[in-house]
Design a protein around this motif. Structure first.
Motif, short mmCIF file in Angstrom:
data_model
loop_
_atom_site.label_atom_id
_atom_site.label_comp_id
_atom_site.label_asym_id
_atom_site.label_seq_id
_atom_site.Cartn_x
_atom_site.Cartn_y
_atom_site.Cartn_z
N THR A 78 1.24 -76.69 16.75
CA THR A 78 -0.14 -76.60 16.31
C THR A 78 -0.79 -77.98 16.35
N ILE A 79 -1.98 -78.07 16.96
CA ILE A 79 -2.76 -79.30 16.99
C ILE A 79 -4.05 -79.04 16.24
N SER A 80 -4.27 -79.79 15.17
CA SER A 80 -5.43 -79.60 14.32
C SER A 80 -6.34 -80.81 14.42
N PHE A 81 -7.51 -80.64 15.05
CA PHE A 81 -8.52 -81.69 15.11
C PHE A 81 -9.41 -81.59 13.88
N ARG A 82 -9.52 -82.71 13.16
CA ARG A 82 -10.43 -82.76 12.01
C ARG A 82 -11.65 -83.58 12.38
N THR A 83 -12.83 -82.99 12.28
CA THR A 83 -14.04 -83.75 12.57
C THR A 83 -14.43 -84.58 11.35
N LEU A 84 -15.40 -85.44 11.55
CA LEU A 84 -15.82 -86.37 10.51
C LEU A 84 -16.27 -85.64 9.23
N GLU A 85 -16.00 -86.30 8.11
CA GLU A 85 -16.45 -85.82 6.81
C GLU A 85 -17.24 -86.93 6.11
N ALA A 86 -17.94 -86.56 5.05
CA ALA A 86 -18.75 -87.55 4.33
C ALA A 86 -17.92 -88.72 3.86
N LYS A 87 -16.69 -88.46 3.44
CA LYS A 87 -15.85 -89.54 2.92
C LYS A 87 -15.51 -90.57 3.98
N ASP A 88 -15.60 -90.18 5.29
CA ASP A 88 -15.34 -91.13 6.36
C ASP A 88 -16.49 -92.11 6.57
N ILE A 89 -17.67 -91.80 6.03
CA ILE A 89 -18.88 -92.59 6.30
C ILE A 89 -19.39 -93.28 5.05
N VAL A 90 -19.41 -92.60 3.92
CA VAL A 90 -19.97 -93.16 2.69
C VAL A 90 -18.95 -94.10 2.04
N LYS A 91 -19.37 -95.31 1.78
CA LYS A 91 -18.49 -96.27 1.14
C LYS A 91 -18.28 -95.90 -0.32
N GLU A 92 -17.12 -96.29 -0.81
CA GLU A 92 -16.80 -96.03 -2.20
C GLU A 92 -17.84 -96.67 -3.11
N GLY A 93 -18.33 -95.90 -4.07
CA GLY A 93 -19.32 -96.40 -4.99
C GLY A 93 -20.74 -96.23 -4.52
N HIS A 94 -20.95 -95.71 -3.31
CA HIS A 94 -22.29 -95.48 -2.77
C HIS A 94 -22.56 -93.98 -2.69
N ASP A 95 -23.83 -93.65 -2.60
CA ASP A 95 -24.23 -92.25 -2.47
C ASP A 95 -24.55 -91.86 -1.04
N TYR A 96 -24.90 -92.83 -0.21
CA TYR A 96 -25.31 -92.55 1.17
C TYR A 96 -24.60 -93.50 2.12
N GLY A 97 -24.45 -93.05 3.36
CA GLY A 97 -23.84 -93.89 4.39
C GLY A 97 -24.40 -93.55 5.76
N LEU A 98 -24.41 -94.54 6.63
CA LEU A 98 -24.91 -94.36 7.99
C LEU A 98 -24.00 -95.15 8.94
N ARG A 99 -23.63 -94.56 10.04
CA ARG A 99 -22.83 -95.23 11.05
C ARG A 99 -23.50 -95.11 12.41
N LEU A 100 -23.67 -96.27 13.08
CA LEU A 100 -24.22 -96.34 14.42
C LEU A 100 -23.16 -96.92 15.35
N LYS A 101 -23.02 -96.33 16.51
CA LYS A 101 -21.99 -96.78 17.45
C LYS A 101 -22.50 -96.67 18.88
N THR A 102 -22.21 -97.70 19.67
CA THR A 102 -22.52 -97.67 21.09
C THR A 102 -21.35 -98.21 21.87
N ASP A 103 -21.15 -97.67 23.06
CA ASP A 103 -19.99 -98.02 23.88
C ASP A 103 -20.42 -98.07 25.34
N ILE A 104 -19.92 -99.04 26.10
CA ILE A 104 -20.21 -99.15 27.52
C ILE A 104 -18.93 -99.46 28.26
N GLY A 105 -18.82 -98.94 29.51
CA GLY A 105 -17.58 -99.11 30.27
C GLY A 105 -17.80 -99.41 31.73
N SER A 106 -16.75 -99.79 32.41
CA SER A 106 -16.79 -100.13 33.84
C SER A 106 -16.06 -99.07 34.67
#
Length: 830
Positions: free
Chosen positions: A254-282
């Motif tokens: 069995t392979i179980s993929f877990r997608t993102l959850e709020a706990k992955d983004i919101v820092k401890e002690g905060h109510d809100y979180g935002l993550r921005l990501k960009t990637d470029i390749g050759s």
């Protein structure tokens, strides 16, 4: 107290700029203690290791019961802080609290004891007595495989970000015994676990929702199709062999993929979180016009034709969590490497050719333009109950190499085709009820629906239309915990139901019907039970069974064919010994039952392949012995050592293959052979001193054989079967090593991935496909990251550093993997 521990193509493609990587820091502040600030540099890791490092840096003696911290993990702490604030950050999110019992001593306990503020308890200084910690409370997922009797693996978000996947199947590089077969023929994943793949032998889920469709691949047979966006992943958990719980039909694992959850983004002690990501390749170029056969020149270093970006926003409130995310990924056709090893043959002779794309040339039909959407809402009803509702959309237009059109000696197969399109909508609902004062109730209920629709460009080139699968299902389970005169007893009971509804276009050839995919409905039900008894602190005994039932029937023209049904009870037993703290020995025997897939039972390919009304389910009988080691502070204060070894013997009765149809020339059918056997050894280990780290794994098969009869076995698959494409390399694995510097702001490392030739040599004489064995390889990748502070982080990687021309393990055809590829990303969190 049980033990004291002292802690210490730019043309047509936009360039992306957005989003990701999260740095989760804990910010619980307590009552200030008047003392001078110290510069701390304690990385994320096990809580034991972090406490040891804290003690060394601060000079504070840390006292705690080792059972309290076992399996817990911390985000670490870095910066100039007082010891009170530093300790609060280390413990944040663990459920533990602390209290200073003197100027230079502190005691750690559970949250029900002294308050997390760090204020001394009313009862004054003292030593905590034994504390019981309930299971699942903050354990480190990366350590779980080393604490679990049986073969399992965990892929963390950190590992995924370290070397971003070129294709989704690359997520398994570094995972022992798991390979994504045909990894560069499209954007889907077709997982192989210890030699088993296809036909649903491996159960793959995204947030618990199954994806179970398959595609026709010509001479190579069929391919399971699983679609997932790596940028949306929070982690991957893998178990090998038949499941003793939810996972009906998946005898390979069995392979179980877990997608993102709020706990992955919101820092401890905060109510809100935002993550921005960009990637470029050759090493990529926008796909040319349909019919193009001449390769373009390899592009300059960075031309903007490979990029991705994502934005993730989340909030966590007292009773509500919410997360929403969008991801975009584009890349053109990639180019093969230039350094060709001995054994790769480019020829127009079918008996000689082993590979098609020339060194350094464009590999057509390997582009993608993928968008993903994710949304999750979690509602908590007090401390005991929660309900999570989720939606995930995967929408991709991509190049696809269909083996039916591709042979190394056929130039027409090496051209740009029409692009394929796939859309997957996934809906999930998860309910949990666990009253803290009732050990008999730990209830879980899950429901899900997956709607997959595909329109393959290469399939259309053969006159076929689209196909898809609407799957729905769910499971309920409860775990009860008892204290008995014989010891602690844990008893799990559950029920699972899965319904698959396959749809496909139909073509008529004379009086014979043909469809690109099955047309039918299959329902599987399972009831399971498992009890684990701990008669002694160092001994655990387990026993269980599952009852599986299935029913499948055709629709449309296939309704005229016989309905299939069956049932079986499959037992499992195990013993675990813990002769020393952090050392675990285990033995397991598990049986499993895989009903024929709809592809095997209700798919007709005109004059070529017909339905076999007598096809029987496969039966798995797996035996495994292993050892787990999980130790901290072994060679240096705060270091960590992990080791896992498993010896496995997997037998599969009534193994399903493609064979000749009775008395019909040039026609085939699915049929059972007596058995298939896979035996081998699997090793994985890791060591982290804080400054340096290394981990590695290898899977080596000692026996792979197929048995047409109980007395006749060969080390290769039948020449008429597709199974030759399923046989893994004799050995395969990886080694990763690196170091951290500048207060852990800089991480630099390398990975070596390697594989032998496919086990059993070339395909047997009389086979219907080209030889499916390529030279062994060793590929070096580099990676690095730098944390600029202010929650801004850069990642860089160089894959295939020496530009090797190689064909990856379990490639379905002679298509080379990407040559040297550079990638860079920026991640900003708020």
């Amino acid at each position: 107290m049980g033990q004291f521990a002292f802690g210490s193509r730019a043309a047509g493609y936009r360039r992306g700029a957005l989003l990701s990587a999260s740095l989760v820091f804990c910010t619980t502040w307590g009552a200030a203690l008047a003392q001078s600030a110290i510069t701390y540099s304690i990385p994320a890791g096990t809580l034991d290791s972090a406490l040891t490092r804290f003690g060394v840096a601060s000079g504070v003696q840390v006292l705690y019961d080792s059972s309290v911290t076992r399996g817990l993990r911390t985000s670490g702490v870095r910066g100039q802080l007082g010891s009170n604030a530093a300790l609060a950050r280390i413990l944040a999110g663990t459920g533990l609290s602390y209290r200073f019992t003197g100027t230079n001593s502190v005691t750690i306990g559970d949250g029900s004891r002294p308050s997390a503020s760090g204020t001394a308890a009313a009862d004054g200084p003292g030593v905590l007595g034994p504390i019981n910690v309930t299971a699942g409370g903050g354990g480190n997922p990366q350590d779980k495989p080393y604490e679990t009797p049986g073969s399992s693996s965990h892929i963390s978000a950190e590992q995924l970000n370290r070397l971003p996947p070129t294709t989704a199947g690359d997520v398994f590089v570094g995972t022992p015994g798991v390979i994504s077969a045909g990894n560069h023929v499209g954007t889907s994943i077709n997982p192989n676990i210890r030699g088993l793949q296809g036909m649903g032998r491996v159960t793959t889920t995204v947030d618990g929702a199954r994806q179970g469709t398959s595609s026709y691949r010509g001479y190579i047979g069929n391919r399971d199709e699983v679609y997932v966006d790596p940028d949306m992943l929070g982690g991957v958990d893998i178990s090998k062999g038949p499941s003793s719980g939810a996972g009906v039909g998946g005898i390979g694992g069995t392979i179980s993929f877990r997608t993102l959850e709020a706990k992955d983004i919101v820092k401890e002690g905060h109510d809100y979180g935002l993550r921005l990501k960009t990637d470029i390749g050759s090493n990529t170029i926008s796909p040319p016009a349909i019919g193009t056969a001449a390769s373009d020149d390899r592009p300059a270093f960075l031309n903007g034709d490979a990029w991705s970006g994502s934005i993730v926003a989340a909030t966590t409130q007292e009773n509500i969590d919410f997360i929403a995310a969008y991801s975009k990924r584009q890349n053109g056709n990639y180019f093969a490497g230039t350094k060709v090893p001995y054994g790769v043959v480019f020829s127009t002779m079918p008996t000689q050719a082993t590979a098609a794309p020339r060194p350094g040339s464009e590999v057509f039909n390997t582009s993608q333009d993928t968008s993903s959407i994710l949304a999750k809402l979690t509602l908590r009803f007090g401390d005991d109950q929660s309900l999570e509702l989720g939606f995930n959309r995967y929408d991709s237009t991509y190049g696809e190499i269909n083996e039916l059109n591709f042979q190394p000696w056929v130039p027409a197969g090496q051209v740009q085709h029409d692009l394929s399109q796939t859309k997957v909508d996934t809906y999930t609902a998860k309910y949990r009820y666990r009253p803290q004062d009732n050990p008999l109730v730990d209830f879980k209920a899950n429901a899900w629906l997956t709607d997959l629709n595909a329109d393959s460009g290469t399939i259309k080139a053969n006159g076929f239309g689209g196909y898809g699968d609407l799957s729905a299902g769910g499971d309920v389970s409860n775990t009860s915990r008892f204290d008995t005169p014989l010891g602690a007893l844990t008893w799990e009971n559950g029920l699972e139901i899965v319904n698959e509804n396959a749809k496909s276009s139909t073509l008529v050839s004379g009086t014979l019907y043909t469809s690109p995919a099955p047309i039918g409905v299959r329902t599987m039900e399972s009831v399971y039970t498992k009890a684990t008894l701990k008669p002694l602190d160092w001994v655990s005994l387990s026993a269980g069974a599952r009852y599986d039932h299935y029913d499948s029937k055709g629709k449309d023209y296939l309704a005229a064919y016989p309905e299939h049904s069956g049932q079986r009870v499959s037992p499992n037993i195990g013993i675990t010994l813990e002769p020393a703290d952090g050392v675990q020995l285990y033995g397991l025997y598990t049986e499993g039952y895989r009903p024929p897939s709809l592809r095997e039972s209700h798919w007709n390919y005109g004059w070529l392949l017909g339905i076999n009304p007598d096809l029987q389910p496969e039966l798995a009988k797996n035996t495994e012995f292993g050892v787990n080691v999980l130790k901290d502070s072994v060679f240096l204060p705060g270091d960590s050592l992990r080791f896992k070894a498993a010896l496995f013997s997997n037998d599969y009765d009534n193994y399903i293959v493609r064979g000749p149809a009775d008395n019909i020339i040039n026609r085939y059918k699915w049929d059972n052979i007596a058995a298939a056997h896979y035996r081998g050894v699997e090793l994985s280990a890791s060591y982290d001193s804080g400054t340096y780290f290394v981990d590695g794994n290898i899977t080596n098969y000692t026996t792979i054989e197929y048995c047409p009869t109980s007395n006749t076995c060969t080390p290769y698959a039948s020449g008429l079967d597709y199974g030759g494409s399923y046989v893994p390399p004799t050995y395969a694995g990886s080694i990763t090593a690196g170091f951290r510097a500048f207060d852990d702001a800089l991480t630099v490392g390398a990975r070596l991935q390697f594989a032998s030739e496919r086990s059993g040599g070339k395909i047997v004489t009389g086979g219907i496909a080209a030889p499916q064995t390529w030279p062994r390889y060793q590929i070096v990748d580099l990676f690095g990251s730098y944390d600029f502070g202010n929650d801004l982080k850069a990642n860089v990687s160089v894959e295939n550093l020496f530009d090797r021309y190689y064909i990856g393990a379990l490639s379905s055809i002679g298509v080379a993997a990407p040559g040297r590829t550079f990638r860079a990303s920026l991640v900003k969190t708020f």
